[in-house]
Enzyme design. Structure first.
Site, PDB file in Angstrom:
ATOM      1  N   SER A  80      41.770  30.266  34.611  1.00 27.77           N
ATOM      2  CA  SER A  80      41.317  31.031  33.125  1.00 27.77           C
ATOM      3  C   SER A  80      40.146  30.744  32.895  1.00 27.77           C
ATOM      4  CB  SER A  80      42.412  30.692  32.080  1.00 27.77           C
ATOM      5  OG  SER A  80      41.911  30.931  30.793  1.00 27.77           O
ATOM      6  N   LYS A  89      48.219  47.133  36.909  1.00 27.12           N
ATOM      7  CA  LYS A  89      47.752  48.409  36.538  1.00 27.12           C
ATOM      8  C   LYS A  89      47.275  48.467  35.228  1.00 27.12           C
ATOM      9  CE  LYS A  89      52.157  48.709  36.911  1.00 27.12           C
ATOM     10  NZ  LYS A  89      52.122  47.196  36.238  1.00 27.12           N
TER      11      LYS A  89
END
Length: 332
Positions: free
Chosen positions: A40, A101
């Site tokens: 992260s 996506k």
């Protein structure tokens, strides 16, 4: 790319949001998969995610994950505005990539990633679970076998009421906000799985005062005369229905066409036939992980079920829709 055949496949997870959590939960049920590292932009976030899911390595930067020589493949779970930069970093480091996506913000970014992956001979796949879903694969088989004749029309809708917070990423142009990229990618991908890339694209939308689409309708046209009537919305709760009409029958999906529990086949002169998909305990992301791992075991750099050229075709259609409705993102 050398096949990985003699050990578990070690997954890196890039980002720590809700979709990353769902993916890691499903990954635990995929044989031969290991959630190995997480990254992260905030080390604390990565460390908390790693502790929660039993992941051994936590990094406070994407670069550290890309540089880890023991990571085989990385799942990119960032918001889609960061897909291009994240996937490019990983591909340049020689990492296989499964990217959520929509693949990127536009077709040009997607084409750059595809060219890079092919040049480096590294696996790259869009996380388009719809194309891997057992019920959807069965629908494709039935259509290929002529169960409803030639497909003349596809209809699909995907919508829900978006967040009230005007600062949410779904309303933010800089984050690629709007209904089309978050939701519209599903009906477009579904239609193109069955009909291919359209020859004509028409679209209309209601835009917010920040210039992203709150509701979009699309009409895709094909040289055969077939059409696809599609919609996506952040204003109305749709049933996520889909219908495929052929010249001798039709297939109806009553709910969640992108990951359906089943469907009904209507053929002329016969009683309706209902098909039920397998019932699983997960969220559906295990299908994507299993296909990536199959490719890695076989030394393949592209999936035949989620081919990169088909991903590019979907992105070109999304670009065409945005051009018709007047949505542009910062920097385009």
């Amino acid at each position: 790319m050398q096949p990985i055949t003699d050990r578990p496949i070690r997954w890196g997870i890039l980002a720590t949001g809700g979709i990353a959590t769902s993916f890691v939960e499903d990954l635990a049920a995929v044989p031969g998969a290991q959630a190995f590292a997480v990254a992260s932009r905030r080390e604390e976030s990565a460390r908390m995610f790693a502790e929660r899911h039993g992941i051994g390595r936590a990094y406070g930067s994407w670069q550290e994950l890309a540089a880890d020589p023991e990571v085989d493949v990385v799942y990119v779970a960032t918001p889609h505005s960061a897909h291009h930069s994240a996937a490019k970093l990983l591909l340049e480091a020689g990492k296989a990539v499964l990217c959520e996506k929509p693949f990127t913000l536009n077709a040009a970014e997607s084409a750059e990633l595809v060219a890079l992956a092919r040049k480096r001979e590294v696996l790259l796949m869009e996380a388009m679970w719809t194309w891997l879903d057992p019920s959807v694969r069965r629908i494709v088989e039935l259509i290929d076998d002529g169960a409803i004749g030639e497909v003349r029309s596809v209809q699909a809708e995907f919508g829900f009421v978006g967040p009230a917070d005007p600062g949410h990423r779904l309303w933010d142009p800089a984050a690629g906000g709007g209904a089309l990229l978050d939701l519209g990618v599903y009906p477009v991908a579904f239609a193109q799985l069955l009909l291919g890339e359209p020859e004509s694209v028409q679209a209309t939308a209601r835009l917010t005062d920040r210039g992203v689409d709150a509701h979009t309708g699309m009409l895709l046209g094909y040289g055969s005369g077939a059409t696809a009537l599609l919609s996506c919305s952040l204003e109305v709760q749709c049933g996520q229905r889909a219908s495929i009409q052929g010249d001798s029958g039709r297939i109806e999906i009553e709910r969640d066409f992108f990951h359906p529990a089943g469907f009904t086949l209507h053929r002329e002169g016969r009683d309706p036939e209902t098909f039920h998909g397998p019932v699983g305990d997960g969220h559906g992301y295990g299908l994507e992980a299993a296909e990536v791992m199959r490719c890695l075991r076989a030394g393949e750099t592209e999936s035949a079920l989620v081919p990169l050229d088909a991903t590019l075709a979907v992105m070109r259609t999304l670009d065409a829709v945005r051009q018709r409705i007047g949505v542009r993102y910062p920097g385009e």
